[in-house]
Scaffold this motif. Structure first.
Motif, PDB file in Angstrom:
ATOM      1  N   UNK A  11       0.486  -0.895   0.265  1.00 59.17           N
ATOM      2  CA  UNK A  11       0.056  -0.114   0.316  1.00 59.17           C
ATOM      3  C   UNK A  11       1.197   1.590  -0.076  1.00 59.17           C
ATOM      4  N   UNK A  12       0.675   2.211  -1.042  1.00 60.24           N
ATOM      5  CA  UNK A  12       1.748   3.528  -1.136  1.00 60.24           C
ATOM      6  C   UNK A  12       1.702   4.059   0.029  1.00 60.24           C
ATOM      7  N   UNK A  39      12.745  -3.848   0.703  1.00 59.02           N
ATOM      8  CA  UNK A  39      11.862  -4.105   1.260  1.00 59.02           C
ATOM      9  C   UNK A  39      12.467  -4.373   2.667  1.00 59.02           C
ATOM     10  N   UNK A  40      11.780  -4.231   3.890  1.00 57.17           N
ATOM     11  CA  UNK A  40      12.136  -5.458   5.548  1.00 57.17           C
ATOM     12  C   UNK A  40      10.885  -5.920   5.557  1.00 57.17           C
ATOM     13  N   UNK A  41      11.109  -7.003   6.017  1.00 63.19           N
ATOM     14  CA  UNK A  41       9.320  -8.141   6.271  1.00 63.19           C
ATOM     15  C   UNK A  41      10.182  -8.461   7.968  1.00 63.19           C
ATOM     16  N   UNK A  54       5.381  -5.747   6.322  1.00 59.82           N
ATOM     17  CA  UNK A  54       7.008  -5.007   6.280  1.00 59.82           C
ATOM     18  C   UNK A  54       6.766  -3.329   5.516  1.00 59.82           C
ATOM     19  N   UNK A  55       7.686  -3.017   5.508  1.00 55.80           N
ATOM     20  CA  UNK A  55       8.224  -1.698   4.444  1.00 55.80           C
ATOM     21  C   UNK A  55       9.090  -2.123   3.453  1.00 55.80           C
ATOM     22  N   UNK A  66       3.788   0.507   2.444  1.00 55.69           N
ATOM     23  CA  UNK A  66       3.034  -0.731   3.713  1.00 55.69           C
ATOM     24  C   UNK A  66       3.021  -1.848   3.538  1.00 55.69           C
ATOM     25  N   UNK A  67       3.777  -3.244   3.700  1.00 55.74           N
ATOM     26  CA  UNK A  67       3.611  -3.955   3.264  1.00 55.74           C
ATOM     27  C   UNK A  67       2.712  -5.161   3.982  1.00 55.74           C
TER      28      UNK A  67
END
Length: 129
Positions: free
Chosen positions: A23-24, A103-105, A115-116, A126-127
């Protein structure tokens, strides 16, 4: 017995891929992706339509060096919750149009998480998976 073993293998194999939802943060546009736990590869499609792919590794301090898009960031603040008992993953992807995506999960042992992501074009996402 053999059928049970085959079914178990199929279930485990199917469970090795996680669907990512991006999500942006600037406009709520959605992107998608996959995390293949078996091969440790990540593929994302940004809201712009650009696809990026790369390897996912265990997050270490070396990954967040001066060349990282997350250099100097507070990961606890970015992830928005206490993450002490979670597994961390890091990926630096390259898009087909040259965009770098990091990415950091953070996931639990069942493979669900959050994650981000940041891009070299100043995007932040946002992930959820």
């Amino acid at each position: 017995m053999r059928l049970v073993a085959v079914m178990l293998c199929l279930v485990l194999w199917a469970g090795c891929t996680r669907t990512l939802e991006l999500t942006d943060l600037s406009n709520s546009a959605m992107g998608t992706g996959t995390l293949d736990v078996w091969t440790r590869t990540v593929t994302v499609t940004l809201p712009s339509g650009e696809t990026a792919q790369g390897a996912c590794t265990k997050l270490t301090a070396d990954e967040i060096g001066s060349q990282s898009l997350f250099h100097g960031a507070n990961l606890g603040e970015l992830l928005g919750q206490h993450q002490s008992e979670r597994l961390y993953g890091y990926a630096r992807l390259t898009g087909e149009q040259g965009t770098a995506v990091e990415l950091i999960l953070s996931g639990d042992w069942l493979g669900h998480g959050l994650g981000v992501a940041r891009t070299s074009r100043n995007g932040e996402y946002r992930i959820a998976f």
